[in-house]
Design an enzyme around this catalytic site. Structure first.
Site, short mmCIF file in Angstrom:
data_model
loop_
_atom_site.label_atom_id
_atom_site.label_comp_id
_atom_site.label_asym_id
_atom_site.label_seq_id
_atom_site.Cartn_x
_atom_site.Cartn_y
_atom_site.Cartn_z
N GLY A 119 7.47 -2.99 6.26
CA GLY A 119 6.52 -2.19 6.03
C GLY A 119 7.04 -1.08 6.34
N ASP A 120 6.58 0.36 5.96
CA ASP A 120 7.08 1.43 6.71
C ASP A 120 8.13 2.79 8.03
OD1 ASP A 120 7.97 4.30 5.37
OD2 ASP A 120 7.43 3.41 3.47
N VAL A 121 7.14 3.54 7.88
CA VAL A 121 7.24 4.26 9.05
C VAL A 121 5.83 4.71 9.39
CG1 VAL A 121 7.30 6.44 9.86
CG2 VAL A 121 8.60 6.08 7.67
N GLY A 170 3.36 -6.55 15.21
CA GLY A 170 2.20 -6.93 14.88
C GLY A 170 0.87 -5.43 14.81
N ARG A 216 10.66 -5.24 11.50
CA ARG A 216 9.78 -5.69 10.64
C ARG A 216 9.63 -4.99 9.52
NH1 ARG A 216 6.58 -1.18 9.77
NH2 ARG A 216 7.25 1.13 11.51
N CYS A 264 2.98 5.11 6.78
CA CYS A 264 3.39 3.59 5.42
C CYS A 264 3.89 4.34 4.57
CB CYS A 264 2.25 3.10 5.48
SG CYS A 264 1.38 2.51 7.32
N ALA A 294 -1.43 -1.73 14.90
CA ALA A 294 -1.58 -1.04 16.00
C ALA A 294 -2.87 -0.50 15.78
CB ALA A 294 -0.44 0.23 15.67
N GLY A 332 2.68 -4.59 10.68
CA GLY A 332 3.74 -4.77 10.16
C GLY A 332 4.91 -6.13 11.18
#
Lengths: 83, 232
Positions: free
Chosen positions: B80-82, B158, B78, B176, B160, B147
């Site tokens: 995005g980050d962590v 998707g 996906r 993020c 959270a 993400g």
């Protein structure tokens, strides 16, 4: 027939930027229609551009890590003639 | 009329890996011609996932230590980050054909945000978007992360939404990559308890509404008839 593959419209303003994250194929390789061709990375999404028509990936015009914009040419495909 | 509905899968609590194969099966089914769209709603046991833009430095604790503590770690495709997922958080995975829905990528991301803002609003929590920052934000911090991944216009991964007060995993990461931003939850902001099934139902209804679809229940066991998980 040569087909140029462009960065698709990702948003509404038409000038969104994305980063080329990776190529599923190398230049010179055979590619099949509808398969994932190159992954673009935007803000919060990865977006796979798919192969428009089966043929040979003649040339890639953006390298992994490059920033691209809507409309930019990503690569050129020599499409196989369909009988 | 499958185009006018969205199939809601209530997966209860499911491991991240299992939910990932569930998504891959539904995506494979759609690539093979299934015109149905889906929204999977699930809670995960503690897990940290790293998106394509993730920096290893955004893990505050080394991977081995996370795993030793019972927190799974996944590198995923996906954007995005962590991020962290765990009990008390409602995770949603829309498996949608954006082309068929006539939605561009960024509009779909904003649609997801507006759905979650609407749910928060219905619960009396004022939330909104922030320019140049994805996710859903409140005065008290971030309440939802987003993400997604798109292949052949079909979405995967998707959002959270932090529902319960006691979500305790975010200290393991820099969510993020935004080290100064606090993470909060609907319960914390409301100051009263909130049941997950209620939020799940509201989210399913709000998502269907935003998509202009009717929500229909899709039993988890019916996934067996959709498609086999594709080989990677």
């Amino acid at each position: 027939m040569r087909i140029e593959v462009n960065v698709p419209e990702l948003g509404d303003s038409g000038d969104e930027e994305a980063t080329v994250s990776f190529w599923y194929y190398d230049g010179g390789e055979e590619v099949a229609a509808d398969e994932d061709l190159v992954e673009l990375l935007t803000d919060k999404a990865t977006f796979n551009v798919t192969v428009p028509a089966s043929g040979i990936l003649v040339e890639t015009r953006a390298a992994e890590g490059d920033t691209v914009k809507t409309g930019d040419i990503l690569c050129v495909i020599e499409a196989r003639e369909v009988q | 009329m499958s185009e006018k509905t969205v199939h809601i899968l209530d997966a209860g609590t499911l491991g991240y890996g299992e939910a990932l194969s569930l998504q891959r099966r539904l995506v494979a089914g759609k690539k093979a011609g299934d015109t149905r769209d889906f929204l999977i709603l699930v809670e995960h046991p503690p897990v940290v996932t790293l998106g394509r833009a993730a920096a290893e430095a955004h893990l505050r604790v080394p991977r081995e230590v996370l795993v030793a503590r019972g927190v799974q770690v996944y590198d995923v495709d996906r954007g995005g980050d962590v991020t962290y997922h765990g009990p008390g958080q409602l995770v949603g995975y829309p498996i949608i054909d954006l082309k068929q829905a006539d939605l561009r990528l960024h509009r779909f991301l904003r649609l997801i945000e507006s759905v979650l803002i609407g749910v928060a609003g219905e619960l009396g929590v004022s939330a909104g978007q922030r320019p140049n920052l994805a996710g859903v934000w409140t005065a008290g911090g971030k309440i939802a992360a987003i993400g997604i991944a798109v292949s052949r216009w079909i979405t995967c991964h998707g959002f959270a939404l932090n529902v319960k007060r006691c979500i305790t995993g975010f200290e393991l990461i820099i969510p993020c990559g935004l080290c100064r931003e606090a993470v909060t939850s609907l319960e914390e902001l409301r100051g009263e308890s909130l049941e997950m099934p209620r939020v799940r139902g509201m989210t399913a209804a709000a998502f269907a509404r935003a998509m202009g679809r009717r929500a229909v229940t899709f039993p988890l066991q019916d996934v067996a008839g959709v498609a086999a998980e594709p080989a990677l």
